[in-house]
Motif scaffolding. Structure first.
Motif, PDB file in Angstrom:
ATOM      1  N   GLU A 594       0.808  -1.229   0.000  1.00  0.00           N
ATOM      2  CA  GLU A 594       0.000   0.000   0.000  1.00  0.00           C
ATOM      3  C   GLU A 594       0.838   1.275   0.000  1.00  0.00           C
ATOM      4  O   GLU A 594       0.405   2.292  -0.520  1.00  0.00           O
ATOM      5  N   VAL A 595       1.970   1.213   0.678  1.00  0.00           N
ATOM      6  CA  VAL A 595       2.786   2.429   0.749  1.00  0.00           C
ATOM      7  C   VAL A 595       4.169   2.175   0.180  1.00  0.00           C
ATOM      8  O   VAL A 595       4.583   1.024   0.020  1.00  0.00           O
ATOM      9  N   GLU A 596       4.862   3.286  -0.070  1.00  0.00           N
ATOM     10  CA  GLU A 596       6.168   3.151  -0.703  1.00  0.00           C
ATOM     11  C   GLU A 596       7.205   2.614   0.278  1.00  0.00           C
ATOM     12  O   GLU A 596       8.013   1.766  -0.060  1.00  0.00           O
ATOM     13  N   GLU A 597       7.166   3.147   1.533  1.00  0.00           N
ATOM     14  CA  GLU A 597       8.129   2.660   2.504  1.00  0.00           C
ATOM     15  C   GLU A 597       7.811   1.208   2.864  1.00  0.00           C
ATOM     16  O   GLU A 597       6.744   0.703   2.537  1.00  0.00           O
ATOM     17  N   ASP A 598       8.732   0.591   3.602  1.00  0.00           N
ATOM     18  CA  ASP A 598       8.501  -0.819   3.904  1.00  0.00           C
ATOM     19  C   ASP A 598       7.835  -1.009   5.258  1.00  0.00           C
ATOM     20  O   ASP A 598       7.934  -2.055   5.850  1.00  0.00           O
TER      21      ASP A 598
END
Ligand code: HEM
Ligand SMILES: [Cu+2]
Ligand SMILES: [Cu+2]
Lengths: 606, 281
Positions: A594-598
């Protein structure tokens, strides 16, 4: 918003609200209220932590003396022998040896592991991880710590008591523990020991009530049970175990106390002859002429009814910490979260019906032994499920080799050894041979030392930045880890072999027996590893205190973790959070799409 | 570079666990070129009838846990090595797998149940035989839980055997007592009553694979059948400051020699007795 890279101090942590908040509190309440008679769960957690660590040193010193005697029986102890035993010519006496292992076990279990796991981290983590401002009953929480002080007082009285201290082992089996003439050295010391234990129980009970209530009642909006981190599951289940098991130990402790001071004879059979003197109460008190009529096995049942669950109290929170730490530093969701929860519950439930495995050779009915064998062997199943799920979590991970992660990985590796050796001892015919040998000593040190203590170390390295707002030094941490890991195995692994050779535990000088004589060189090697292990902890001490004052300052979330505690300032001020929390998802959303970071914090709204 | 060193060092460290772990067990069992003799520690010689069964069960479990140990530690090491490698992509985003959970719940439960049930025979043999009156060799044996050869009394800090008088009584004047040295007939199912006068002790003869606590207030029937020889008897339950030196010696001697020993003791007892009487006159 980009995540702050772990290597850089994050600006977030020095958020103005947080600083102002802490500052403001400081002016309002003085030093004594803030740090001594504090009702703040974080400060109380810290108090437990420092107490536990100090006792870890004491327990370690006792272990060193044990290892000295096992390597070089009846030889002069260099340097400190002069201080400790001037009257015996600097050697450990048999009475002193008995006191050493009794106090070592007592200190480590009741004053180190349980206070560190539940007292220190239970206190610190529970409100922070569920998003509560404090515990449900802050005053009770404070009293929980202060109840440790009488416990410590009586423990120390026991050390100082004339004749050499408590001498019945941490298990305190009667009649040795109840008939004073059977262990002359422990005349008053054993009574102090019982009082110390009772006070530890009072402390644990206050803590457990608080933890269960807080977890049940004070979770942040959206924090459902199945969104709780596994640490919270572990701590909560351990608290429930305390609530159900502890009353039994307390009652049994009082019965033993009454046996000692009022001669009630709960655990004393009729017709005992100690030192050629009858101690039957009919003889001792002819006026009342009551026969004792008690039974030594009753104590064993009551003691283990508490103390087997207690060994799980000592490992279930550790399993939770290891799970959380592994997920963070592996950047991956916990594999099989629900099976992990169910296996914690399974361990806790089964934990109540396995106590008899400590009594296979006790003279207990052998049919009952068979039942206890089956339940004990089956309790290895939830432990196995947990190991498989940790391996599943690591599969496909992106491991970061931080110090907390190394300790958490070591926890898994060592817990495997300890869990597997449990199976031998659960097998009744095999246990007939290995019961009370060094293989048991190997087993429980792998689960309690290489397991729980490693998990505690992992937790300290992991949550230190949250506790004090500063990082611990990673280089020193790794040096500490490598040495500790190697020497720990050097100490405990070969104890399996000693046990297979039949070497008895609690034996001050085994080499006078023909079949044990050849085991001295091995024991000597083990002792060298033990001394090295103890000395190596200097790296931890230096790191801890140096980082406390001069460690690198960090922001709120130095590890880029998802759980709620990392949303609070580091260190969190009074009341913990400076903004309203709402929980939107489970605790382990790492590397999701869903998000760019992990990582995707539990509170972040998408 | 630093990252790589750390990763490799960690891998090697965790790899040492299964390698040295297995090596230690193998080396201790078969010392020699690959394992120094001074550090060898393994089962003492086995001289009782049920001893080999206990060792077999130990070895059965050793194999099962050994394989599990190597597999799980191996996977752990692999994960550390392979998934510790820095990569651009994110980790495998998985919350678990239902099928896998079922497999790794079902398979260990079956194995554990197998372990549990394989213990029952040996346990029954050790614990119940003396009550059933039938020994593994099919005979009823000369002694039983009702009619034991001797009583063994433990007390701080010595062992004392009391042999019944010819009519099987333990409270008559003809009971023979022997402290420290306990004599029993070889290749005979010996049954004795274990008792304690004061605190807990445990009767442990490693070569028999026999351990039984002595509990004050209880009379516990214990049996074994052993080969000729003389063996250390060790107290295995903490019984006070002198626990470490609470030693005894079990002498397993040929049957006829045992009968002779018993007769000699009895003679000595009678002659002493008459001497005493004579003096009293
Ligand atoms: C895999 C599951 C486990 C099994 C099957 C198991 C089995 C056993 C058995 C049968 C004994 C008694 C051995 C004897 O005295 O002859 C024992 C002792 C012990 N176990 Fe475990 N165990 C397991 C896990 C644990 C864990 C997780 C802990 C603690 C964290 C633990 C701590 C202890 C301690 C402290 C003792 C020794 C108590 C004493 O006699 O002083 N065990 N275990
Ligand atoms: Cu247990
Ligand atoms: Cu003893």
């Amino acid at each position: 918003m980009n995540p702050p890279p772990s290597a850089e101090p994050a600006p977030l942590g020095l958020a103005p609200e947080g600083t102002v908040h802490v500052h403001h509190e400081h002016h309002e309440i003085g030093f004594i209220r803030k740090y001594i008679f504090s009702t703040d769960h974080k400060v109380i957690g810290m108090q437990f932590m420092f107490t536990g660590l100090i006792f870890l040193v004491l327990g370690g010193l006792l272990a060193m003396a044990i290892r000295w005697q096992l390597a070089f029986p009846w030889q002069e102890m260099p340097v400190i022998g002069r201080l400790l035993f001037p009257e015996t010519g600097r050697v450990v006496s048999p009475e002193y040896y008995t006191m050493l292992f009794t106090m070592h076990g007592t200190v480590m279990i009741f004053f180190v592991i349980i206070p560190l796991l539940t007292g220190a981290f239970g206190n610190f983590l529970i409100p922070l991880m569920i998003g509560a401002p404090d515990m449900a009953f802050p005053k009770l929480n404070m009293m929980g710590y202060w109840a440790m002080l009488p416990a410590i007082f009586f423990l120390m009285l026991g050390f100082g008591a004339e004749g050499g201290g408590p001498a019945a082992g941490w298990t305190a089996y009667p009649p040795l523990s109840t008939i004073t003439s059977a262990a002359p050295g422990s005349a008053s010391a054993q009574t102090y020991w019982l009082l110390a234990l009772t006070w530890v129980g009072v402390s644990s009970m206050m803590g457990a009530v608080n933890y269960v209530t807080t977890i049940a009642k004070m979770r942040a909006p959206g924090m459902t049970l199945y969104r709780m981190p596994l640490s919270i599951w572990g701590l909560g289940v351990a608290a429930i175990l305390q609530l159900f098991a502890l009353p039994v130990l307390t009652a049994a402790g009082f019965m033993q106390l009454f046996d000692r001071v009022l001669h009630t004879g709960f655990f004393t059979p009729t017709n005992l002859v100690v030192n050629n003197v009858g101690v039957d109460y009919a003889v001792a008190n002819p006026e009342t002429a009551t026969a004792a009529g008690g039974h030594p096995l009753l104590w064993q049942h009551l003691f283990w009814f508490y103390s087997h669950p207690a060994v799980y109290i000592m490992v279930v929170p550790a399993m939770g910490f290891a799970s959380d730490i592994i997920a963070v530093h592996a950047r991956k969701p916990i594999f099989g979260y629900k099976p992990m929860v169910y296996s914690i519950a399974g361990i806790a439930g089964l934990g109540f019906i396995v106590w008899g495995h400590h009594m296979f050779t006790s003279g207990m009915n052998p049919t009952v032994g068979m039942v206890f064998m089956v339940s004990t062997i089956m309790i290895a199943l939830p432990s196995a499920i947990k190991v498989f799920n940790w391996l599943g979590t690591l599969w496909g991970a992106r491991i970061r080799f931080t110090t907390p992660m190394l300790y958490a990985l070591a926890f898994v590796s060592m817990f495997i050894i300890g869990g597997l050796s449990g199976i031998w001892m659960a097998a009744t015919p095999v246990d007939v041979y290995i019961h009370d040998t060094y293989i048991v000593v190997a087993h429980f040190h792998y689960v309690v030392f290489a397991g729980s203590v490693f998990a505690i170390l992992a937790a300290i390295y992991h949550w230190f930045p949250k506790m004090f707002g500063r990082m611990m030094n990673e280089t020193l941490g790794k040096i500490h880890f490598f040495g500790t890991f190697i020497f720990t195995n050097g100490v405990f692994y070969m104890m399996h072999q000693l046990g297979i050779a039949g070497l008895m535990r609690r034996t001050a000088d085994p080499y006078s027996y023909e079949i044990y004589a050849h085991l001295q060189p091995l024991n000597e090697a083990i002792s060298y590893c033990a001394f090295a292990l103890f000395a190596w902890q200097i790296f931890f001490v230096i790191n801890f205190f140096h980082s406390l004052f001069w460690g690198r300052r960090v922001g709120r979330n130095p590890w880029q973790a998802t759980t709620l505690e990392w949303q609070a300032p580091s260190p969190p001020g009074h009341g913990n959070f400076d903004h309203q929390l709402e929980v939107h998802r489970g605790p382990y959303e790492y590397s999701g799409p869903e998000v760019e970071e992990d990582y995707l914090p539990q509170t972040r709204k998408l | 570079m630093k990252e790589l060193v750390l990763r490799i060092a960690t891998t090697i460290l965790f790899l040492l666990v299964p390698i040295l772990g297995v090596w230690t067990f193998v080396g201790s069992a078969y010392p020699g070129k690959w394992w120094p003799e001074v550090y060898a520690a393994w089962f003492p010689e086995n001289v009782s009838t049920y001893g080999p069964k206990i060792d077999q069960l130990f070895n059965l479990i050793l194999w099962m846990v050994g394989i599990t140990f190597v597999l799980t530690e191996g996977i752990l090491v692999w994960c550390i090595f392979w998934y510790g490698k820095p990569r651009k992509s994110k980790a495998w985003f998985s919350h678990g797998n239902h099928k896998l959970e079922l497999i790794w719940t079902a398979v260990p439960s079956v194995l554990l149940l197998i372990i549990a049930f394989s213990q029952m025979g040996a346990w029954a043999e050790i614990k119940f035989t003396s009550h059933m009156g039938k020994f593994p060799d099919g005979t009823e044996g000369p002694y039983s839980a009702e009619q034991p050869l001797m009583e063994v009394y433990a007390s701080q800090f010595d062992w004392r055997a009391r042999y019944a008088d010819p009519s099987g009584n333990f409270d008559g004047v003809d009971v023979i007592e022997s402290a420290y040295d306990i004599y029993v007939p070889a290749d005979t199912p010996v049954v004795f009553h274990l008792k304690s006068r004061d605190v807990l002790h445990a009767f442990f003869v490693p070569q028999f694979r026999l351990k039984q606590d002595a509990v004050p207030g209880l009379t516990i029937p214990v049996w074994f059948q052993a080969e000729e020889g003389s063996y250390d008897l060790i107290c295995a339950e903490l019984c006070g400051w002198g626990h470490y030196k609470m030693a005894g010696r079990v002498h397993v001697i040929p049957k006829d020699e045992f009968e002779r020993w018993l007769a000699d003791q009895r003679d000595a007892l009678y002659s002493n007795g008459t001497d005493d009487l004579a003096e009293a006159d």
